[in-house]
Motif scaffolding. Sequence first.
Motif, PDB file in Angstrom:
ATOM      1  N   LEU A 210       0.797  -1.223   0.000  1.00 37.52           N
ATOM      2  CA  LEU A 210       0.000   0.000   0.000  1.00 37.52           C
ATOM      3  C   LEU A 210       0.833   1.278   0.000  1.00 37.52           C
ATOM      4  O   LEU A 210       0.287   2.374  -0.181  1.00 37.52           O
ATOM      5  CB  LEU A 210      -0.944   0.015   1.206  1.00 37.52           C
ATOM      6  CG  LEU A 210      -2.015  -1.079   1.247  1.00 37.52           C
ATOM      7  CD1 LEU A 210      -2.854  -0.942   2.503  1.00 37.52           C
ATOM      8  CD2 LEU A 210      -2.904  -1.016   0.004  1.00 37.52           C
TER       9      LEU A 210
ATOM     10  N   LYS B 157       0.516   4.367  -2.552  1.00 32.68           N
ATOM     11  CA  LYS B 157      -0.649   4.207  -3.418  1.00 32.68           C
ATOM     12  C   LYS B 157      -1.561   5.420  -3.286  1.00 32.68           C
ATOM     13  O   LYS B 157      -1.847   5.891  -2.192  1.00 32.68           O
ATOM     14  CB  LYS B 157      -1.418   2.936  -3.047  1.00 32.68           C
ATOM     15  CG  LYS B 157      -0.660   1.648  -3.315  1.00 32.68           C
ATOM     16  CD  LYS B 157      -0.372   1.467  -4.792  1.00 32.68           C
ATOM     17  CE  LYS B 157       0.182   0.084  -5.105  1.00 32.68           C
ATOM     18  NZ  LYS B 157       1.465  -0.204  -4.485  1.00 32.68           N
ATOM     19  N   ARG B 158      -2.010   5.941  -4.409  1.00 30.57           N
ATOM     20  CA  ARG B 158      -2.830   7.141  -4.413  1.00 30.57           C
ATOM     21  C   ARG B 158      -4.320   6.796  -4.380  1.00 30.57           C
ATOM     22  O   ARG B 158      -4.727   5.686  -4.737  1.00 30.57           O
ATOM     23  CB  ARG B 158      -2.525   7.970  -5.665  1.00 30.57           C
ATOM     24  CG  ARG B 158      -1.087   8.473  -5.722  1.00 30.57           C
ATOM     25  CD  ARG B 158      -0.853   9.298  -6.977  1.00 30.57           C
ATOM     26  NE  ARG B 158       0.512   9.818  -7.037  1.00 30.57           N
ATOM     27  CZ  ARG B 158       0.988  10.571  -8.009  1.00 30.57           C
ATOM     28  NH1 ARG B 158       0.180  10.883  -9.033  1.00 30.57           N
ATOM     29  NH2 ARG B 158       2.232  10.993  -7.991  1.00 30.57           N
ATOM     30  N   GLN B 159      -5.110   7.787  -3.966  1.00 35.16           N
ATOM     31  CA  GLN B 159      -6.555   7.611  -3.955  1.00 35.16           C
ATOM     32  C   GLN B 159      -7.049   7.260  -5.354  1.00 35.16           C
ATOM     33  O   GLN B 159      -6.631   7.867  -6.339  1.00 35.16           O
ATOM     34  CB  GLN B 159      -7.239   8.905  -3.482  1.00 35.16           C
ATOM     35  CG  GLN B 159      -8.708   8.748  -3.144  1.00 35.16           C
ATOM     36  CD  GLN B 159      -8.933   7.832  -1.957  1.00 35.16           C
ATOM     37  OE1 GLN B 159      -8.113   7.760  -1.050  1.00 35.16           O
ATOM     38  NE2 GLN B 159     -10.040   7.123  -1.980  1.00 35.16           N
ATOM     39  N   GLY B 160      -7.914   6.269  -5.435  1.00 35.22           N
ATOM     40  CA  GLY B 160      -8.400   5.808  -6.729  1.00 35.22           C
ATOM     41  C   GLY B 160      -7.683   4.572  -7.238  1.00 35.22           C
ATOM     42  O   GLY B 160      -8.134   3.952  -8.195  1.00 35.22           O
ATOM     43  N   SER B 161      -6.572   4.201  -6.593  1.00 39.29           N
ATOM     44  CA  SER B 161      -5.837   3.006  -6.991  1.00 39.29           C
ATOM     45  C   SER B 161      -6.638   1.753  -6.628  1.00 39.29           C
ATOM     46  O   SER B 161      -7.287   1.692  -5.580  1.00 39.29           O
ATOM     47  CB  SER B 161      -4.477   2.969  -6.294  1.00 39.29           C
ATOM     48  OG  SER B 161      -3.865   1.705  -6.455  1.00 39.29           O
ATOM     49  N   LYS B 162      -6.578   0.745  -7.486  1.00 38.37           N
ATOM     50  CA  LYS B 162      -7.266  -0.514  -7.186  1.00 38.37           C
ATOM     51  C   LYS B 162      -6.698  -1.180  -5.941  1.00 38.37           C
ATOM     52  O   LYS B 162      -7.367  -2.010  -5.324  1.00 38.37           O
ATOM     53  CB  LYS B 162      -7.157  -1.466  -8.382  1.00 38.37           C
ATOM     54  CG  LYS B 162      -7.984  -1.042  -9.585  1.00 38.37           C
ATOM     55  CD  LYS B 162      -7.955  -2.105 -10.671  1.00 38.37           C
ATOM     56  CE  LYS B 162      -8.673  -3.366 -10.228  1.00 38.37           C
ATOM     57  NZ  LYS B 162      -8.749  -4.374 -11.323  1.00 38.37           N
TER      58      LYS B 162
ATOM     59  N   THR C 203     -16.563  -3.832  -6.842  1.00 39.80           N
ATOM     60  CA  THR C 203     -16.772  -3.152  -5.571  1.00 39.80           C
ATOM     61  C   THR C 203     -18.174  -2.555  -5.540  1.00 39.80           C
ATOM     62  O   THR C 203     -18.834  -2.407  -6.566  1.00 39.80           O
ATOM     63  CB  THR C 203     -15.748  -2.025  -5.359  1.00 39.80           C
ATOM     64  OG1 THR C 203     -15.947  -1.037  -6.386  1.00 39.80           O
ATOM     65  CG2 THR C 203     -14.329  -2.552  -5.418  1.00 39.80           C
TER      66      THR C 203
ATOM     67  N   LYS D  85     -10.781  -1.678   0.964  1.00 37.29           N
ATOM     68  CA  LYS D  85     -11.541  -0.883   1.930  1.00 37.29           C
ATOM     69  C   LYS D  85     -13.050  -0.989   1.716  1.00 37.29           C
ATOM     70  O   LYS D  85     -13.823  -0.505   2.545  1.00 37.29           O
ATOM     71  CB  LYS D  85     -11.136   0.593   1.836  1.00 37.29           C
ATOM     72  CG  LYS D  85      -9.693   0.886   2.207  1.00 37.29           C
ATOM     73  CD  LYS D  85      -9.414   2.385   2.109  1.00 37.29           C
ATOM     74  CE  LYS D  85      -8.004   2.727   2.535  1.00 37.29           C
ATOM     75  NZ  LYS D  85      -7.754   4.193   2.460  1.00 37.29           N
ATOM     76  N   TYR D  86     -13.466  -1.609   0.607  1.00 37.26           N
ATOM     77  CA  TYR D  86     -14.878  -1.574   0.234  1.00 37.26           C
ATOM     78  C   TYR D  86     -15.467  -2.985   0.142  1.00 37.26           C
ATOM     79  O   TYR D  86     -14.759  -3.937  -0.220  1.00 37.26           O
ATOM     80  CB  TYR D  86     -15.045  -0.873  -1.112  1.00 37.26           C
ATOM     81  CG  TYR D  86     -14.358   0.464  -1.183  1.00 37.26           C
ATOM     82  CD1 TYR D  86     -14.874   1.565  -0.498  1.00 37.26           C
ATOM     83  CD2 TYR D  86     -13.177   0.625  -1.902  1.00 37.26           C
ATOM     84  CE1 TYR D  86     -14.235   2.799  -0.546  1.00 37.26           C
ATOM     85  CE2 TYR D  86     -12.524   1.850  -1.952  1.00 37.26           C
ATOM     86  CZ  TYR D  86     -13.063   2.930  -1.266  1.00 37.26           C
ATOM     87  OH  TYR D  86     -12.420   4.137  -1.299  1.00 37.26           O
TER      88      TYR D  86
ATOM     89  N   LEU E 130      -6.485   0.023  -3.202  1.00 38.68           N
ATOM     90  CA  LEU E 130      -7.280   0.459  -2.049  1.00 38.68           C
ATOM     91  C   LEU E 130      -8.687  -0.136  -2.057  1.00 38.68           C
ATOM     92  O   LEU E 130      -9.499   0.188  -1.183  1.00 38.68           O
ATOM     93  CB  LEU E 130      -7.363   1.989  -2.027  1.00 38.68           C
ATOM     94  CG  LEU E 130      -6.025   2.731  -1.985  1.00 38.68           C
ATOM     95  CD1 LEU E 130      -6.249   4.236  -1.976  1.00 38.68           C
ATOM     96  CD2 LEU E 130      -5.208   2.309  -0.766  1.00 38.68           C
ATOM     97  N   ASP E 131      -8.961  -1.012  -3.001  1.00 35.33           N
ATOM     98  CA  ASP E 131     -10.299  -1.611  -3.068  1.00 35.33           C
ATOM     99  C   ASP E 131     -10.595  -2.520  -1.886  1.00 35.33           C
ATOM    100  O   ASP E 131     -11.758  -2.892  -1.667  1.00 35.33           O
ATOM    101  CB  ASP E 131     -10.460  -2.408  -4.375  1.00 35.33           C
ATOM    102  CG  ASP E 131     -10.691  -1.497  -5.569  1.00 35.33           C
ATOM    103  OD1 ASP E 131     -10.911  -0.289  -5.365  1.00 35.33           O
ATOM    104  OD2 ASP E 131     -10.639  -1.998  -6.717  1.00 35.33           O
TER     105      ASP E 131
END
Length: 220
Positions: A19, A22-27, A69, A32-33, A29-30
């Motif tokens: 992680l 990793k920027r917002q919108g990166s897969k 997601t 989290k959902y 970070l999926d």
Amino acid sequence: AVREASQGEELYLDVPRFLKDKRQGSKALDHKYPKVGFQRSAPQNNFRRLIAAPVAVGQFCFDTVSYCTEASSSLDLSLLLALLNSKVLDWYFRLGSTNSKVNEYQFNALPVPSIREGTASNDWRPLLKDGNWDELITTSLEPSPTPGIMPAYVAEMLAEMSRRIQSIEEKRVLHGRSERAHLAPESQPIQDAIDAVLFRCYGLAEEEGRYISQRLKEML
């Protein structure tokens, strides 16, 4: 429900390293959902070709599992599960599949009824609560849905039925690998009702639904 692996080599993920930066919108970070995951590989003689399950927040999917997601799906995730685990879509997928893979283009091409506003002739909620599946099917199909159109109340009903199955299956303890190929006895009547409703939403008569059910057995 997601089950413990019964074969293969275990893989581990160094989460902090993965992680990092990793920027917002990166897969990446999926995790989290909430999401629905489905196997990207299933042999042609498998009990199912499309195998989907809810994936909890905090879980990562490696390259053998694709997913949708909550944010990326225009459908309620429980309704998406009901569709992906239905007989009609498993049959449809088998018709065009020539190998063990479930590719993204094949997933994207799966036909889904359009959801439109509609009013039920009777309240389906008490029937679902009491597990009166035969009457629930009749109620949901009056008036008969236009082929390719799913009334909004039917979509809501199928999502609730899907959640009922998820609740049963996540508590289920499997005593052997072969049990993965079957739902719990409490789940199967609900799944049968989901399939009956979906056959009609896709414009298939009861006789055609029986034909598809029989063909699925012969395709194994």
